[in-house]
Scaffold this motif. Structure first.
Motif, short mmCIF file in Angstrom:
data_model
loop_
_atom_site.label_atom_id
_atom_site.label_comp_id
_atom_site.label_asym_id
_atom_site.label_seq_id
_atom_site.Cartn_x
_atom_site.Cartn_y
_atom_site.Cartn_z
N VAL A 117 0.80 -1.13 0.08
CA VAL A 117 -0.11 -0.07 -0.08
C VAL A 117 0.80 1.19 -0.18
CG1 VAL A 117 -1.65 1.40 1.25
CG2 VAL A 117 -1.94 -1.12 1.22
N THR A 118 1.83 1.24 0.92
CA THR A 118 2.95 2.56 1.01
C THR A 118 3.48 2.75 -0.45
OG1 THR A 118 3.37 1.98 3.29
CG2 THR A 118 4.75 3.67 2.24
N ARG A 119 3.93 1.73 -0.70
CA ARG A 119 4.51 1.91 -2.30
C ARG A 119 3.57 2.47 -3.31
NH1 ARG A 119 6.28 -3.23 -3.25
NH2 ARG A 119 7.35 -3.24 -1.52
N PHE A 120 2.41 1.95 -3.39
CA PHE A 120 1.48 2.35 -4.47
C PHE A 120 0.93 3.79 -4.10
CE2 PHE A 120 -3.50 2.96 -4.39
CZ PHE A 120 -3.44 3.25 -5.90
N ILE A 121 0.77 4.14 -2.90
CA ILE A 121 0.36 5.60 -2.66
C ILE A 121 1.89 6.33 -2.98
CG2 ILE A 121 0.21 7.23 -0.68
CD1 ILE A 121 -1.54 4.91 0.41
N GLY A 122 3.00 5.94 -2.67
CA GLY A 122 4.12 6.78 -3.29
C GLY A 122 4.14 6.79 -4.75
N GLU A 123 3.85 5.84 -5.38
CA GLU A 123 3.70 6.26 -6.93
C GLU A 123 2.69 7.03 -7.23
OE1 GLU A 123 4.95 4.57 -9.77
OE2 GLU A 123 6.73 4.04 -8.03
N CYS A 124 1.38 7.03 -6.76
CA CYS A 124 0.43 8.08 -7.15
C CYS A 124 0.94 9.59 -6.76
CB CYS A 124 -0.64 7.90 -6.03
SG CYS A 124 -1.48 6.20 -6.51
N LEU A 125 1.79 9.50 -5.64
CA LEU A 125 1.95 10.92 -5.10
C LEU A 125 3.40 11.07 -5.92
CD1 LEU A 125 1.72 10.49 -1.40
CD2 LEU A 125 0.86 12.37 -2.81
N GLY A 126 4.16 10.23 -6.57
CA GLY A 126 5.40 10.38 -7.45
C GLY A 126 6.44 10.73 -6.46
N VAL A 127 6.49 9.90 -5.26
CA VAL A 127 7.36 10.27 -4.07
C VAL A 127 8.02 8.96 -3.83
CG1 VAL A 127 7.44 10.82 -1.79
CG2 VAL A 127 6.19 12.40 -3.26
N SER A 128 9.19 8.74 -3.77
CA SER A 128 10.08 7.80 -3.52
C SER A 128 11.39 8.18 -3.00
CB SER A 128 10.21 6.87 -4.76
OG SER A 128 11.03 5.70 -4.41
N PRO A 129 11.75 7.57 -1.54
CA PRO A 129 10.74 6.74 -0.84
C PRO A 129 9.96 7.35 -0.06
CG PRO A 129 12.75 7.08 0.31
CD PRO A 129 12.90 7.72 -1.07
N LEU A 130 8.81 6.82 0.11
CA LEU A 130 7.63 7.33 1.16
C LEU A 130 7.56 6.45 2.35
CD1 LEU A 130 5.16 9.46 1.11
CD2 LEU A 130 3.81 7.42 0.58
N TYR A 131 7.51 7.13 3.46
CA TYR A 131 7.24 6.15 4.66
C TYR A 131 6.01 6.42 5.32
CZ TYR A 131 12.43 6.86 4.07
OH TYR A 131 13.64 6.77 3.63
N ILE A 132 5.75 5.49 6.27
CA ILE A 132 4.70 5.51 7.15
C ILE A 132 5.13 6.49 8.25
CG2 ILE A 132 3.61 3.45 6.69
CD1 ILE A 132 4.67 2.03 9.12
N TRP A 133 4.19 7.33 8.89
CA TRP A 133 5.02 8.39 9.90
C TRP A 133 5.12 7.83 11.18
CZ3 TRP A 133 0.56 12.45 12.26
CH2 TRP A 133 1.37 13.62 12.39
#
Ligand SMILES: O=C(O)CCC(=O)C(=O)O
Ligand SMILES: [Fe+2]
Length: 291
Positions: free
Chosen positions: A130-146
């Motif tokens: 899920v985190t990777r998918f949301i990162g792709e949608c945002l165009g942000v990598s890496p994306l982390y949980i808070w």
């Protein structure tokens, strides 16, 4: 029910929560996903908000609703007023400045740390897919949980007559999953990209606080939909709940900075407590924006 083990905790399998045929988020190369990611990026560029309809399966929504009902008594209700930045009053500024404009809030959170062990919401948040998918949608990598243990993944609860005034979030991105909608009201409104990391745009903020509708959008969010939202830059609110039914929304939150947490003041106001981590990391910020 099939389960996967991760970090010694048992989580529901993703296929119990999301229809992976409709949304194969475990296969980002799939043309369905490529199209969806492209759409989300365009929406996020356009107005800071992307909506994925019917993302969560009905059975999973029912389980989340039942969990939120069981945990309802543990909701932390924050009644009180706040500015869009959750700051204390600053008498050195002119009266009417957005940092001196307090609006009355009444809503609550079921904090992330009280969610049940086999919670669907915990499972969504624990999923790297899920985190990777949301990162792709945002165009942000890496994306982390808070890293914030209270604010990272709560249910936000609004009872009849509750109102959640205009504000900016302390974190960069928020993902919302509406679990139960109110009969009327409870509409999410936002002013896309009202500020950026080098410009607070106090004039634009003031205009909306005073009732201006320039640049204000409403989101048609339904139970099961997932919204991806840039809440640190887009000021937003939830209009007053009318009718009998309570509004329940899950708010899994994602960040680009894996260290930052809410300031203690912000955490106490919204979640009822500040933990040692909030004090230890109080002076750490990646941008200079007010929150
Ligand atoms: O309930 C919502 O839709 C948004 C809530 C929100 O903005 C927040 O919890 O910061
Ligand atoms: Fe927010």
């Amino acid at each position: 029910m099939s389960r996967e083990t991760s970090q010694q905790r048992q989580f529901l399998d993703l296929s119990e929560i999301i229809d992976l045929k409709k949304y194969p988020i475990n296969d980002l190369e799939n043309p369905i996903m490529q199209g969806l990611i492209k759409d989300c990026r365009e929406r996020l560029d356009y107005d800071g908000c992307a909506l994925i309809k019917d993302f969560i399966q009905q059975e999973s929504l029912d389980r989340m609703q039942a969990e939120a009902d069981r945990l309802y008594d543990q909701t932390f209700w924050s009644k009180g007023s706040h500015t869009p930045y959750f700051n204390k009053d600053d008498p050195s500024l002119a009266a009417g400045h957005p940092k001196r404009t307090f609006q009355e809030r009444s809503s609550g959170y079921i904090n992330s740390d009280v969610l049940e062990a086999d919670s669907d919401l915990r499972a969504i948040y624990a999923s790297d897919t899920v985190t990777r998918f949301i990162g792709e949608c945002l165009g942000v990598s890496p994306l982390y949980i808070w890293a914030d243990p209270l604010g990272c993944n709560p249910y936000s609860i609004m009872d009849p007559d509750n109102y959640f005034p205009w504000h900016f979030d302390g974190n960069e991105f928020t993902v919302s999953i509406l679990v139960q909608e109110s009969q009327e009201g409870g509409v999410f409104e936002y002013a896309a990209d009202l500020r950026n990391s080098s410009d607070e745009n106090f004039e634009g903020v003031k205009n909306i606080l005073e009732g201006g509708r320039d640049g204000v959008n409403q989101l048609d969010l339904r139970p099961g939909d997932m919204q991806i939202f840039k809440g640190r830059f887009s000021m937003h609110r939830v209009t007053k709940i009318t009718g009998e039914k309570r509004r329940v929304i899950a708010l899994p939150t994602y960040v680009t900075d894996s260290y930052s947490v809410n300031r203690p003041e912000h955490s106490k106001h919204l979640y009822g407590r500040a933990l040692p981590i909030h004090y230890e990391r109080e002076d750490y910020r990646v941008d200079g924006l007010t929150d």
